[in-house]
Design a protein around this motif. Structure first.
Motif, PDB file in Angstrom:
ATOM      1  N   ASP A  50       0.832  -1.202   0.000  1.00 52.70           N
ATOM      2  CA  ASP A  50       0.000   0.000   0.000  1.00 52.70           C
ATOM      3  C   ASP A  50       0.870   1.256   0.000  1.00 52.70           C
ATOM      4  OD1 ASP A  50      -2.266  -1.611   0.139  1.00 52.70           O
ATOM      5  OD2 ASP A  50      -2.194  -1.666   2.342  1.00 52.70           O
ATOM      6  N   GLU A  51       0.256   2.365  -0.403  1.00 54.74           N
ATOM      7  CA  GLU A  51       0.983   3.631  -0.495  1.00 54.74           C
ATOM      8  C   GLU A  51       1.528   4.076   0.856  1.00 54.74           C
ATOM      9  OE1 GLU A  51       2.775   6.960  -2.028  1.00 54.74           O
ATOM     10  OE2 GLU A  51       1.952   5.222  -3.101  1.00 54.74           O
ATOM     11  N   GLN A  52       0.821   3.764   1.955  1.00 54.05           N
ATOM     12  CA  GLN A  52       1.309   4.186   3.271  1.00 54.05           C
ATOM     13  C   GLN A  52       2.576   3.456   3.699  1.00 54.05           C
ATOM     14  OE1 GLN A  52      -1.803   2.979   2.743  1.00 54.05           O
ATOM     15  NE2 GLN A  52      -2.417   1.487   4.307  1.00 54.05           N
ATOM     16  N   GLN A  53       2.924   2.404   2.974  1.00 56.23           N
ATOM     17  CA  GLN A  53       4.160   1.684   3.259  1.00 56.23           C
ATOM     18  C   GLN A  53       5.346   2.253   2.479  1.00 56.23           C
ATOM     19  OE1 GLN A  53       1.805  -2.327   2.692  1.00 56.23           O
ATOM     20  NE2 GLN A  53       3.781  -2.833   3.583  1.00 56.23           N
ATOM     21  N   ILE A  54       5.091   3.272   1.685  1.00 58.84           N
ATOM     22  CA  ILE A  54       6.130   3.855   0.840  1.00 58.84           C
ATOM     23  C   ILE A  54       6.517   5.228   1.370  1.00 58.84           C
ATOM     24  CG2 ILE A  54       6.758   4.541  -1.505  1.00 58.84           C
ATOM     25  CD1 ILE A  54       4.377   2.672  -2.407  1.00 58.84           C
ATOM     26  N   VAL A  55       7.796   5.446   1.556  1.00 64.71           N
ATOM     27  CA  VAL A  55       8.306   6.745   1.986  1.00 64.71           C
ATOM     28  C   VAL A  55       8.890   7.427   0.760  1.00 64.71           C
ATOM     29  CG1 VAL A  55       9.938   7.955   3.469  1.00 64.71           C
ATOM     30  CG2 VAL A  55       8.780   5.900   4.310  1.00 64.71           C
ATOM     31  N   ARG A  56       8.256   8.516   0.310  1.00 66.06           N
ATOM     32  CA  ARG A  56       8.718   9.258  -0.863  1.00 66.06           C
ATOM     33  C   ARG A  56       9.787  10.253  -0.417  1.00 66.06           C
ATOM     34  NH1 ARG A  56       6.563   6.396  -5.233  1.00 66.06           N
ATOM     35  NH2 ARG A  56       4.455   5.746  -4.658  1.00 66.06           N
ATOM     36  N   LEU A  57      11.004   9.995  -0.827  1.00 67.89           N
ATOM     37  CA  LEU A  57      12.149  10.788  -0.367  1.00 67.89           C
ATOM     38  C   LEU A  57      12.366  12.027  -1.226  1.00 67.89           C
ATOM     39  CD1 LEU A  57      14.677   7.841   0.109  1.00 67.89           C
ATOM     40  CD2 LEU A  57      13.427   9.036   1.925  1.00 67.89           C
ATOM     41  N   ASN A  58      12.983  13.029  -0.631  1.00 67.40           N
ATOM     42  CA  ASN A  58      13.458  14.179  -1.417  1.00 67.40           C
ATOM     43  C   ASN A  58      14.459  13.699  -2.457  1.00 67.40           C
ATOM     44  OD1 ASN A  58      12.239  15.556   0.909  1.00 67.40           O
ATOM     45  ND2 ASN A  58      13.252  17.379   0.115  1.00 67.40           N
ATOM     46  N   GLN A  71      20.193  16.395   2.986  1.00 65.02           N
ATOM     47  CA  GLN A  71      20.055  16.459   4.443  1.00 65.02           C
ATOM     48  C   GLN A  71      18.656  16.011   4.865  1.00 65.02           C
ATOM     49  OE1 GLN A  71      21.063  20.519   5.293  1.00 65.02           O
ATOM     50  NE2 GLN A  71      23.243  20.253   4.819  1.00 65.02           N
ATOM     51  N   LYS A  72      17.627  16.459   4.131  1.00 66.26           N
ATOM     52  CA  LYS A  72      16.249  16.104   4.462  1.00 66.26           C
ATOM     53  C   LYS A  72      15.990  14.620   4.217  1.00 66.26           C
ATOM     54  CE  LYS A  72      14.405  20.704   3.457  1.00 66.26           C
ATOM     55  NZ  LYS A  72      13.616  21.534   2.488  1.00 66.26           N
ATOM     56  N   ARG A  73      16.489  14.079   3.089  1.00 71.62           N
ATOM     57  CA  ARG A  73      16.232  12.675   2.803  1.00 71.62           C
ATOM     58  C   ARG A  73      16.971  11.782   3.789  1.00 71.62           C
ATOM     59  NH1 ARG A  73      16.674  10.667  -2.247  1.00 71.62           N
ATOM     60  NH2 ARG A  73      17.985   8.843  -1.897  1.00 71.62           N
ATOM     61  N   SER A  74      18.152  12.185   4.222  1.00 72.52           N
ATOM     62  CA  SER A  74      18.877  11.407   5.226  1.00 72.52           C
ATOM     63  C   SER A  74      18.084  11.375   6.533  1.00 72.52           C
ATOM     64  CB  SER A  74      20.269  12.004   5.466  1.00 72.52           C
ATOM     65  OG  SER A  74      21.041  11.972   4.283  1.00 72.52           O
ATOM     66  N   HIS A  75      17.498  12.530   6.895  1.00 70.95           N
ATOM     67  CA  HIS A  75      16.661  12.582   8.092  1.00 70.95           C
ATOM     68  C   HIS A  75      15.409  11.720   7.910  1.00 70.95           C
ATOM     69  CE1 HIS A  75      13.480  14.291  10.715  1.00 70.95           C
ATOM     70  NE2 HIS A  75      14.457  14.306  11.594  1.00 70.95           N
ATOM     71  N   GLN A  76      14.804  11.765   6.706  1.00 70.62           N
ATOM     72  CA  GLN A  76      13.630  10.940   6.434  1.00 70.62           C
ATOM     73  C   GLN A  76      13.936   9.458   6.647  1.00 70.62           C
ATOM     74  OE1 GLN A  76      12.845  12.799   2.387  1.00 70.62           O
ATOM     75  NE2 GLN A  76      10.751  12.219   2.945  1.00 70.62           N
ATOM     76  N   ILE A  77      15.065   9.027   6.120  1.00 73.23           N
ATOM     77  CA  ILE A  77      15.440   7.608   6.221  1.00 73.23           C
ATOM     78  C   ILE A  77      15.663   7.214   7.679  1.00 73.23           C
ATOM     79  CG2 ILE A  77      17.223   5.910   5.658  1.00 73.23           C
ATOM     80  CD1 ILE A  77      17.612   7.456   2.984  1.00 73.23           C
ATOM     81  N   LEU A  78      16.510   7.957   8.364  1.00 77.46           N
ATOM     82  CA  LEU A  78      16.852   7.584   9.736  1.00 77.46           C
ATOM     83  C   LEU A  78      15.657   7.728  10.682  1.00 77.46           C
ATOM     84  CD1 LEU A  78      20.424   9.158  10.061  1.00 77.46           C
ATOM     85  CD2 LEU A  78      19.817   6.761   9.644  1.00 77.46           C
ATOM     86  N   ASP A  79      14.875   8.783  10.518  1.00 80.41           N
ATOM     87  CA  ASP A  79      13.731   8.987  11.396  1.00 80.41           C
ATOM     88  C   ASP A  79      12.682   7.899  11.185  1.00 80.41           C
ATOM     89  OD1 ASP A  79      12.310  10.695  13.363  1.00 80.41           O
ATOM     90  OD2 ASP A  79      10.885  10.961  11.724  1.00 80.41           O
ATOM     91  N   GLU A 110      25.839   5.172  -0.822  1.00 76.08           N
ATOM     92  CA  GLU A 110      25.710   6.254   0.150  1.00 76.08           C
ATOM     93  C   GLU A 110      24.715   5.908   1.257  1.00 76.08           C
ATOM     94  OE1 GLU A 110      27.738   7.363  -3.234  1.00 76.08           O
ATOM     95  OE2 GLU A 110      25.644   6.702  -3.238  1.00 76.08           O
ATOM     96  N   VAL A 111      23.590   5.297   0.902  1.00 73.41           N
ATOM     97  CA  VAL A 111      22.610   4.905   1.920  1.00 73.41           C
ATOM     98  C   VAL A 111      23.165   3.757   2.765  1.00 73.41           C
ATOM     99  CG1 VAL A 111      20.280   3.999   2.326  1.00 73.41           C
ATOM    100  CG2 VAL A 111      20.659   5.738   0.574  1.00 73.41           C
ATOM    101  N   ALA A 112      23.940   2.881   2.146  1.00 71.56           N
ATOM    102  CA  ALA A 112      24.580   1.805   2.911  1.00 71.56           C
ATOM    103  C   ALA A 112      25.519   2.377   3.973  1.00 71.56           C
ATOM    104  CB  ALA A 112      25.344   0.875   1.971  1.00 71.56           C
ATOM    105  N   MET A 113      26.322   3.364   3.590  1.00 73.35           N
ATOM    106  CA  MET A 113      27.246   3.969   4.543  1.00 73.35           C
ATOM    107  C   MET A 113      26.504   4.761   5.626  1.00 73.35           C
ATOM    108  SD  MET A 113      30.347   3.022   3.756  1.00 73.35           S
ATOM    109  CE  MET A 113      29.456   1.436   3.613  1.00 73.35           C
TER     110      MET A 113
END
Length: 330
Positions: free
Chosen positions: A50-58, A92-100, A117-120
């Motif tokens: 479902d769409e709520q399971q998807i995080v749309r990143l910057n 910076q925003k997408r990194s915060h989105q991922i970690l948060d 980059e996301v792996a690191m």
């Protein structure tokens, strides 16, 4: 276990791979899957989650006011990263989105689909991850660092197609998944395929008339064994179609009487070299019943074509880490 899946933004293939994996999960595990992507809903529509399971990143595009460019050069670019702008607000925003999101949803394990980059980022934040390893030559420092930092590597292709020069430790750390197929495709007869072509020629995007005209030759195509006009399907994705489009003039010159079908994006100035240009939800009938296929060796396309005996014309995509010579064994 709560799983997060980061799907790289280059083309829609990484999202499609996540979608196929989600479809294989039990219902309770699928319901707890979170997919991270910067593609919008119009670029790829998930079918298994479902769409709520998807995080749309910057997006992670460079900006003119970045302090340092994404590839700043020697002594400015860390050897462990392919791309790392400094002072980029979107990153910076997408990194915060991922970690948060990982923290808020209590994600236990990340699957990183090819982003070094996301792996690191995950390793630095003490988040366990599996890394999706694509075929080909990937022995540069950033990739090797991502491989090293992973708990394990996922190789979504048969071990028999492993590149011969891949380091032994990389192979030992890899779990070979064979090709991950979509849900069982509908069975198409050759006659139904010809009917699809006839409808596309009327309702789809069709180029200026050439030597082939589908309605007038439809009777010649109803029996594949006796067909006198070859059907060539050119399959392309949004990860890079220009290299294939550049081959279309030569293809038309070599086979002036063929019926050439282009599936996927196409440059406007190349439409005159094909008979039908369109996009379809299911490429199965084209893969199964065309006389020849022409495409790059993208993982999803190869995974689908692998099970059919239709001859494949391969367009190699060049690049220092994007070579796929092992596919040529097929």
């Amino acid at each position: 276990m709560r799983i997060g899946y980061y799907a790289h933004h280059h083309g829609s293939g990484h999202c499609r791979q996540a979608d196929k994996l989600a479809a294989l999960l039990p219902n309770d595990a699928r319901a707890q899957l979170t997919v991270f992507t910067s593609l919008d809903i119009n670029s790829y529509r998930f079918t298994a989650i479902d769409e709520q399971q998807i995080v749309r990143l910057n997006a992670e595009d460079e900006h003119p006011d970045d302090i340092l460019a994404g590839r700043a050069g020697e002594y400015w670019q860390p050897a462990s990263l392919h791309y790392s702008p400094v002072g980029n607000g979107d990153i910076q925003k997408r990194s915060h989105q991922i970690l948060d999101t990982i923290f808020q949803r209590k994600i236990d394990l990340m699957i990183i689909d090819v982003s070094v980059e996301v792996a690191m980022l995950c390793r630095a934040a003490s988040i366990p991850y599996l890394y999706v390893r694509l075929p080909g030559i990937r022995d540069d420092a950033p990739h090797l660092g991502a491989f090293t930092g992973a708990l394990a590597l996922l190789a979504p292709y048969p071990k028999a197609l492993e590149f011969t020069h891949t380091s032994e430790w990389v192979c030992d750390k890899s779990l070979y998944l064979d090709f991950i197929s979509s849900q069982k495709a509908e069975s198409y007869t050759y006659e139904s395929f010809i009917d699809i072509l006839a409808k596309l020629s009327v309702g789809g995007e069709i180029s200026a008339p050439k030597s082939t005209n589908l309605p007038s030759i439809e009777t010649q195509l109803t029996d594949k064994s006796g067909a006198t006009i070859p059907i060539i399907t050119v399959i392309k994705g949004y990860g890079g179609h220009k290299a294939i489009d550049e081959k279309l003039p030569e293809l038309r010159s070599l086979l002036p009487d063929a019926l050439i079908v282009s599936l996927g994006p196409i440059d406007d100035d190349k439409r005159c070299y094909v008979d039908i240009s369109t996009e379809v939800d299911d490429v199965t009938p084209f893969i199964c019943h065309s006389n020849y296929l022409m495409m790059a060796c993208g993982l999803n396309a190869v995974a689908q074509a692998y099970h059919y005996d239709t001859p494949l014309i391969v367009v190699l995509m060049t690049g220092h880490i994007m070579n796929k010579p092992s596919w040529l064994k097929r």
